[in-house]
Design an enzyme around this catalytic site. Structure first.
Site, PDB file in Angstrom:
ATOM      1  N   LYS A 137      -8.950   5.618 -12.721  1.00 31.40           N
ATOM      2  CA  LYS A 137      -8.725   7.013 -12.356  1.00 31.40           C
ATOM      3  C   LYS A 137      -8.279   7.027 -10.901  1.00 31.40           C
ATOM      4  CE  LYS A 137     -11.303  10.385 -13.695  1.00 31.40           C
ATOM      5  NZ  LYS A 137     -12.423  11.292 -13.956  1.00 31.40           N
ATOM      6  N   SER A 139      -8.290   9.292  -8.791  1.00 33.66           N
ATOM      7  CA  SER A 139      -9.193  10.050  -7.928  1.00 33.66           C
ATOM      8  C   SER A 139     -10.487   9.302  -7.628  1.00 33.66           C
ATOM      9  CB  SER A 139      -9.525  11.400  -8.574  1.00 33.66           C
ATOM     10  OG  SER A 139     -10.205  11.205  -9.792  1.00 33.66           O
ATOM     11  N   CYS A 140     -10.699   8.176  -8.279  1.00 35.52           N
ATOM     12  CA  CYS A 140     -11.908   7.367  -8.093  1.00 35.52           C
ATOM     13  C   CYS A 140     -11.641   6.281  -7.048  1.00 35.52           C
ATOM     14  CB  CYS A 140     -12.316   6.742  -9.432  1.00 35.52           C
ATOM     15  SG  CYS A 140     -13.625   5.513  -9.290  1.00 35.52           S
ATOM     16  N   PHE A 141     -12.414   6.298  -5.970  1.00 35.40           N
ATOM     17  CA  PHE A 141     -12.233   5.348  -4.879  1.00 35.40           C
ATOM     18  C   PHE A 141     -12.329   3.895  -5.364  1.00 35.40           C
ATOM     19  CE2 PHE A 141     -14.280   2.722  -1.565  1.00 35.40           C
ATOM     20  CZ  PHE A 141     -13.238   2.702  -0.655  1.00 35.40           C
ATOM     21  N   ARG A 171      -9.270   2.901  -7.312  1.00 38.53           N
ATOM     22  CA  ARG A 171      -8.133   2.660  -6.405  1.00 38.53           C
ATOM     23  C   ARG A 171      -8.264   1.304  -5.713  1.00 38.53           C
ATOM     24  NH1 ARG A 171      -9.180   7.962  -4.665  1.00 38.53           N
ATOM     25  NH2 ARG A 171      -9.795   7.164  -2.635  1.00 38.53           N
TER      26      ARG A 171
END
Length: 123
Positions: free
Chosen positions: A16, A18-20, A23
């Site tokens: 995702k 938006s997931c640190f 990423r």
């Protein structure tokens, strides 16, 4: 966590943006020059049948992200759910899926820790 999986060519990253942590895993693969396919779970969440195949032979609980807001909102720490109930709940509430998930060959890696993943993916 590493699990034996059905044969799979190459590396597949479920993540995702938006997931640190997702990423970081993606950036690690790119930085190391590792060729991989990816699936953005925000744009293309896993369907129930896909989750079932992914979790085959393993506890659905291992795929639950217990630190997410939805887990707390649903008061899941005080609930007992069967594996099938968890699977259906993750399909309904994709934010509950622990990520990233990395498939490599016959193995699945749930979550990301560079110290744990680097030797495995660069071997």
């Amino acid at each position: 966590m590493f699990y034996n999986r059905q044969r799979n060519d190459g590396i597949l990253l479920y993540y995702k943006p938006s997931c640190f942590i997702s990423r970081r895993a993606r950036e690690f693969l790119i930085k190391k020059g590792i060729t991989f396919k990816e699936r953005n779970l925000e744009k293309h969440p896993l369907k129930e049948d896909e989750l079932r195949r992914l979790m085959l032979g393993h506890s659905a609980e291992e795929f639950i992200l217990k630190t997410c807001k939805k887990y707390k909102e649903l008061n899941l720490e005080n609930e007992y759910l069967t594996g099938e109930e968890m699977l259906k709940l993750i399909a309904k509430e994709p934010s509950l899926l622990k990520r990233p998930i990395i498939l490599k060959g016959d193995d699945i890696i749930i979550g990301y820790s560079r110290k744990r993943v680097e030797p495995y993916l660069t071997a």
